[in-house]
Write an enzyme that holds these catalytic residues in place. Structure first.
Site, mmCIF file in Angstrom:
data_model
loop_
_atom_site.group_PDB
_atom_site.id
_atom_site.type_symbol
_atom_site.label_atom_id
_atom_site.label_comp_id
_atom_site.label_asym_id
_atom_site.label_seq_id
_atom_site.Cartn_x
_atom_site.Cartn_y
_atom_site.Cartn_z
ATOM 1 N N ASP A 107 -2.089 6.452 6.399
ATOM 2 C CA ASP A 107 -2.018 5.018 6.692
ATOM 3 C C ASP A 107 -3.024 4.722 7.802
ATOM 4 O OD1 ASP A 107 -1.079 2.482 6.437
ATOM 5 O OD2 ASP A 107 0.853 2.825 7.390
ATOM 6 N N LYS A 131 0.845 -1.207 0.000
ATOM 7 C CA LYS A 131 0.000 0.000 0.000
ATOM 8 C C LYS A 131 0.886 1.265 0.000
ATOM 9 C CE LYS A 131 -2.233 -1.574 3.655
ATOM 10 N NZ LYS A 131 -1.686 -2.946 3.727
HETATM 11 N N1 LIG Z 1 4.308 -4.922 -5.978
HETATM 12 C C1 LIG Z 1 5.531 -4.952 -5.403
HETATM 13 N N2 LIG Z 1 6.616 -5.195 -6.153
HETATM 14 C C2 LIG Z 1 7.834 -5.265 -5.588
HETATM 15 N N3 LIG Z 1 8.074 -5.084 -4.270
HETATM 16 C C3 LIG Z 1 7.029 -4.824 -3.478
HETATM 17 C C4 LIG Z 1 5.715 -4.718 -4.000
HETATM 18 N N4 LIG Z 1 4.865 -4.433 -2.991
HETATM 19 C C5 LIG Z 1 5.609 -4.359 -1.870
HETATM 20 N N5 LIG Z 1 6.916 -4.604 -2.160
HETATM 21 C C6 LIG Z 1 8.010 -4.669 -1.182
HETATM 22 O O1 LIG Z 1 7.435 -4.949 0.091
HETATM 23 C C7 LIG Z 1 7.796 -3.948 1.032
HETATM 24 C C8 LIG Z 1 6.613 -3.663 1.918
HETATM 25 O O2 LIG Z 1 5.596 -3.005 1.195
HETATM 26 P P1 LIG Z 1 4.751 -1.782 1.811
HETATM 27 O O3 LIG Z 1 5.499 -1.103 2.921
HETATM 28 O O4 LIG Z 1 4.334 -0.924 0.670
HETATM 29 O O5 LIG Z 1 3.508 -2.542 2.399
HETATM 30 P P2 LIG Z 1 2.178 -1.931 3.052
HETATM 31 O O6 LIG Z 1 1.030 -2.658 2.438
HETATM 32 O O7 LIG Z 1 2.181 -0.445 2.990
HETATM 33 O O8 LIG Z 1 2.301 -2.402 4.545
HETATM 34 P P3 LIG Z 1 1.714 -1.697 5.865
HETATM 35 O O9 LIG Z 1 0.237 -1.741 5.741
HETATM 36 O O10 LIG Z 1 2.239 -2.605 6.945
HETATM 37 O O11 LIG Z 1 2.315 -0.318 5.932
HETATM 38 C C9 LIG Z 1 8.277 -2.757 0.212
HETATM 39 O O12 LIG Z 1 9.317 -2.066 0.858
HETATM 40 C C10 LIG Z 1 8.786 -3.388 -1.070
HETATM 41 O O13 LIG Z 1 10.167 -3.714 -0.948
#
Ligand SMILES: Nc1ncnc2c1ncn2[C@@H]1O[C@H](COP(=O)(O)OP(=O)(O)OP(=O)(O)O)[C@@H](O)[C@H]1O
Length: 364
Positions: free
Chosen positions: A127, A82
């Site tokens: 967030d 996200k």
């Molecule tokens: N589609 C993708 N392609 C490549 N790497 C990804 C992708 N999505 C996430 N990642 C990797 O996974 C890590 C975690 O993703 P991210 O922090 O965006 O998750 P999130 O859904 O925002 O989690 P949270 O809700 O815990 O904040 C990123 O730092 C990245 O390295």
């Protein structure tokens, strides 16, 4: 336009602040390695093809019309991307990005600076948007609709409302619990994007690309092994990769092959399904203490001395997806797969009492 990222108020975990803890305490510094692994452009995003494609349409339209992106809501379990998507949209547009969290926006006045300082076309990433208090939520309705805030000046009979116009900008909300969002807030997001768990093929690609970013060599078999044991989650894949890399450096010549990855994961007690001690403890508690269920998340959390949020957001989504657990109207129930995985015998269940019996579930 200036490109800027201001990180503010992102809590380091999902606990409610305890006595003596300050929910406005500054966030921990971002993990530099994790930031290095984060894709920066839409073309670097792996998997989530349908989501990425819809976002590319929204980006192209916003650029052609010279208008901000529509408000976007991302939902899905933690670590699926996200925040990454929000960062990618900001990079693609070259606009300012401000980050905050619903948990740190207690009062209207907490959110006010984000609104009044938002530059034209910029992105405000909120967030855990499901944690916004109702009063703050209602305060941002006119922001999302008409780019104005209604401020009440004075009190009682002398009170008057003034409308403060704002620049046109985009709110991107992220939540692990879209069901907790009120309908009016949900409706004000023009795009709703649900992020799904990744399949092993996509995770193996992410692992191979990220190994190169970390200057580590990894065999294809090892990348697939890690992918299959990362609970469908890129963030977990990254942390497994970092651990295996360290293990390979400490115990061998640094190259990650299949046997090194298996040994390293075994040392962390990560099993063939990618489950860690906490996942197995959850299943064990459900089966041994609660006789396989049905039981509620609160009872499980209390028995495991974990927060309900950790159970709901971090432990359960993958177990539900893999059908080790099902949710029935009366609570969580362990499936035959859960018994098998823990090597336990499943007690005989009278079909009349079997909550997993599809015929019976129709009547619940
Ligand atoms: N589609 C993708 N392609 C490549 N790497 C990804 C992708 N999505 C996430 N990642 C990797 O996974 C890590 C975690 O993703 P991210 O922090 O965006 O998750 P999130 O859904 O925002 O989690 P949270 O809700 O815990 O904040 C990123 O730092 C990245 O390295």
């Amino acid at each position: 336009m200036a490109r800027e990222v201001k990180i503010k108020g992102k809590p380091d975990d999902d606990r409610e602040p305890g006595a003596g803890e300050d929910r406005h305490a500054p966030p921990p510094p971002p993990d530099a390695v994790e930031e290095k692994l984060r894709p920066q452009r839409l073309s670097e995003i792996i998997g989530q093809r349908a989501v990425a494609e819809r976002l590319s349409i929204a980006l192209a339209a916003a650029k052609k019309r010279n208008e901000p992106l529509p408000h976007i809501l991302f939902d899905g379990p933690p670590g699926l991307g996200k925040t990454t998507f929000a960062g990618v949209l900001h990079n693609e547009l070259g606009v300012e990005l401000n980050l905050t969290s619903g948990a740190s926006l207690d009062k209207k006045m907490d959110v006010m600076p984000y609104l009044t300082n938002a530059a034209e076309g910029s992105i405000l990433f909120i967030d855990e948007i499901h944690r916004l208090p109702r009063a703050v939520e209602e305060f941002i309705y006119p922001v999302m609709e008409d780019f104005r805030v209604d401020v009440v000046l004075g009190e009682g009979m002398a009170a008057r409302t003034i409308n403060l116009p704002l620049k046109k900008f985009t709110i991107i909300g992220a939540t692990t619990r879209s069901g907790m969002l009120s309908a009016p807030l949900r409706e004000r997001f023009h795009m709703h994007e649900h992020l799904e768990f990744y399949d092993p093929e996509d995770l193996a690609r992410i692992i191979t690309i990220n190994a190169a970013k970390l200057r580590a060599t990894i065999s294809d078999e090892a990348a697939w092994e890690l992918a299959g044991r990362s609970r469908g989650t890129p963030r977990i894949a990254n942390s497994r990769l970092r651990w295996v890399r360290d293990y390979a450096i400490a115990r061998a010549d640094g190259a990650i092959d299949l046997s090194i990855s298996r040994d390293a994961l075994a040392m962390q007690e990560i099993d063939s399904e990618g489950m860690d001690k906490q996942d197995r403890r959850y299943l064990d508690t459900l089966i041994r203490v609660f006789k396989g269920g049905p039981t509620g998340a609160e009872a499980l959390a209390a028995t495991m001395t974990l927060s309900v949020d950790t159970i709901r957001d971090e432990v359960e989504p993958y177990l539900l997806r893999r059908e080790f657990v099902v949710r029935t109207p009366r609570g969580r129930v362990a499936t035959a797969a859960a018994y098998r995985h823990l090597g336990l015998a499943q007690p005989e269940v009278d079909p009349e009492d079997d909550l997993l019996n599809p015929q019976r579930r129709l009547f619940l």
